[in-house]
Design a protein around this motif. Structure first.
Motif, mmCIF file in Angstrom:
data_model
loop_
_atom_site.group_PDB
_atom_site.id
_atom_site.type_symbol
_atom_site.label_atom_id
_atom_site.label_comp_id
_atom_site.label_asym_id
_atom_site.label_seq_id
_atom_site.Cartn_x
_atom_site.Cartn_y
_atom_site.Cartn_z
ATOM 1 N N UNK A 19 0.828 -1.204 0.000
ATOM 2 C CA UNK A 19 0.000 0.000 0.000
ATOM 3 C C UNK A 19 0.864 1.256 0.000
ATOM 4 N N UNK A 20 1.937 1.240 0.769
ATOM 5 C CA UNK A 20 2.863 2.373 0.750
ATOM 6 C C UNK A 20 3.441 2.573 -0.647
ATOM 7 N N UNK A 21 3.825 1.470 -1.270
ATOM 8 C CA UNK A 21 4.415 1.546 -2.611
ATOM 9 C C UNK A 21 3.415 2.113 -3.609
ATOM 10 N N UNK A 22 2.176 1.647 -3.567
ATOM 11 C CA UNK A 22 1.164 2.173 -4.481
ATOM 12 C C UNK A 22 0.848 3.636 -4.187
ATOM 13 N N UNK A 23 0.898 4.035 -2.915
ATOM 14 C CA UNK A 23 0.727 5.444 -2.570
ATOM 15 C C UNK A 23 1.830 6.292 -3.178
ATOM 16 N N UNK A 24 3.066 5.801 -3.118
ATOM 17 C CA UNK A 24 4.192 6.506 -3.723
ATOM 18 C C UNK A 24 4.032 6.562 -5.234
ATOM 19 N N UNK A 25 3.609 5.443 -5.827
ATOM 20 C CA UNK A 25 3.427 5.391 -7.282
ATOM 21 C C UNK A 25 2.400 6.428 -7.737
ATOM 22 N N UNK A 26 1.312 6.587 -6.984
ATOM 23 C CA UNK A 26 0.297 7.575 -7.361
ATOM 24 C C UNK A 26 0.898 8.979 -7.407
ATOM 25 N N UNK A 27 1.724 9.301 -6.429
ATOM 26 C CA UNK A 27 2.341 10.626 -6.392
ATOM 27 C C UNK A 27 3.382 10.794 -7.498
ATOM 28 N N UNK A 28 4.174 9.763 -7.726
ATOM 29 C CA UNK A 28 5.220 9.846 -8.753
ATOM 30 C C UNK A 28 4.595 9.985 -10.145
ATOM 31 N N UNK A 30 2.124 11.661 -10.884
ATOM 32 C CA UNK A 30 1.805 13.086 -11.043
ATOM 33 C C UNK A 30 3.025 13.872 -11.503
ATOM 34 N N UNK A 31 4.199 13.480 -11.026
ATOM 35 C CA UNK A 31 5.422 14.204 -11.396
ATOM 36 C C UNK A 31 5.908 13.873 -12.799
ATOM 37 N N UNK A 32 5.603 12.681 -13.287
ATOM 38 C CA UNK A 32 6.141 12.264 -14.584
ATOM 39 C C UNK A 32 5.191 12.508 -15.749
ATOM 40 N N UNK A 33 4.101 13.237 -15.503
ATOM 41 C CA UNK A 33 3.270 13.634 -16.630
ATOM 42 C C UNK A 33 1.866 13.087 -16.671
ATOM 43 N N UNK A 34 1.453 12.374 -15.636
ATOM 44 C CA UNK A 34 0.094 11.848 -15.589
ATOM 45 C C UNK A 34 -0.601 12.351 -14.329
ATOM 46 N N UNK A 35 -0.825 13.671 -14.219
ATOM 47 C CA UNK A 35 -1.294 14.237 -12.951
ATOM 48 C C UNK A 35 -2.692 13.810 -12.525
ATOM 49 N N UNK A 36 -3.552 13.472 -13.446
ATOM 50 C CA UNK A 36 -4.904 13.055 -13.057
ATOM 51 C C UNK A 36 -5.156 11.606 -13.446
ATOM 52 N N UNK A 37 -4.779 11.226 -14.634
ATOM 53 C CA UNK A 37 -5.077 9.894 -15.142
ATOM 54 C C UNK A 37 -4.356 8.792 -14.355
ATOM 55 N N UNK A 38 -3.095 9.003 -14.026
ATOM 56 C CA UNK A 38 -2.328 7.986 -13.296
ATOM 57 C C UNK A 38 -2.920 7.660 -11.936
ATOM 58 N N UNK A 39 -3.072 8.672 -11.052
ATOM 59 C CA UNK A 39 -3.662 8.374 -9.743
ATOM 60 C C UNK A 39 -5.107 7.890 -9.837
ATOM 61 N N UNK A 40 -5.846 8.377 -10.838
ATOM 62 C CA UNK A 40 -7.238 7.967 -10.999
ATOM 63 C C UNK A 40 -7.330 6.468 -11.268
ATOM 64 N N UNK A 58 -8.165 9.807 -3.071
ATOM 65 C CA UNK A 58 -9.103 10.935 -3.030
ATOM 66 C C UNK A 58 -8.369 12.249 -2.775
ATOM 67 N N UNK A 59 -7.495 12.224 -1.801
ATOM 68 C CA UNK A 59 -6.758 13.439 -1.452
ATOM 69 C C UNK A 59 -5.888 13.901 -2.618
ATOM 70 N N UNK A 60 -5.215 12.969 -3.255
ATOM 71 C CA UNK A 60 -4.336 13.319 -4.369
ATOM 72 C C UNK A 60 -5.119 13.822 -5.576
ATOM 73 N N UNK A 61 -6.233 13.188 -5.886
ATOM 74 C CA UNK A 61 -7.048 13.653 -7.013
ATOM 75 C C UNK A 61 -7.661 15.024 -6.734
ATOM 76 N N UNK A 62 -8.123 15.249 -5.513
ATOM 77 C CA UNK A 62 -8.631 16.573 -5.160
ATOM 78 C C UNK A 62 -7.544 17.630 -5.316
ATOM 79 N N UNK A 63 -6.333 17.304 -4.883
ATOM 80 C CA UNK A 63 -5.205 18.221 -5.016
ATOM 81 C C UNK A 63 -4.909 18.524 -6.482
ATOM 82 N N UNK A 64 -4.813 17.491 -7.297
ATOM 83 C CA UNK A 64 -4.471 17.697 -8.699
ATOM 84 C C UNK A 64 -5.555 18.489 -9.435
#
Length: 120
Positions: A19-28, A30-40, A58-64
């Motif tokens: 879960x930690x790894x997937x949380x990190x992946x969602x944030x990363x 966003x940095x590599x060019x998929x700010x909404x689609x990747x975490x979604x 939810x928090x990350x998508x709201x932020x983006x």
């Protein structure tokens, strides 16, 4: 006079390494060019399996979405010149806050991004 009891603590999650790894992946993502689609995509796949990833997504998508709106409004304000520094500030804030989110996700915490509109 008695002191009031302390406020209840936020719920703690038993966060696994996956879960930690997937949380990190969602944030990363966003940095590599998929700010909404990747975490979604990650959020939609894992939200029913993990309450931690549901809250994190939810928090990350709201932020983006919020900062995308702020960037768009700043772009519109570029025509009267005040939008140029605002656009730079939004860009820098997005990168810095995403990095802070990565650090918190690596520790199994959910970071509440500032100035975020809660849509989800």
């Amino acid at each position: 006079m008695e002191t009031p009891p302390p406020p209840p603590a936020l719920p703690l999650y038993a966060v696994t390494q996956d879960e930690k790894t997937l949380g990190i992946v969602m944030h990363v993502l966003c940095l590599v060019g998929f700010p909404i689609l990747g975490p979604l995509i990650v959020w939609l796949v894992k939200k029913d399996q993990s309450s931690y990833l549901d809250r994190q997504g939810r928090e990350l998508l709201n932020f983006q979405l919020s900062y995308l709106l702020y960037g768009f409004l700043s772009f519109l304000l570029c025509f009267i010149l005040i939008g140029i520094p605002l656009l730079i500030a939004v860009g820098v804030a997005t990168v810095v806050l995403t990095i802070i989110g990565i650090v918190n996700a690596s520790e199994g915490k959910i970071y509440r991004f500032p100035l975020t509109i809660r849509l989800l």
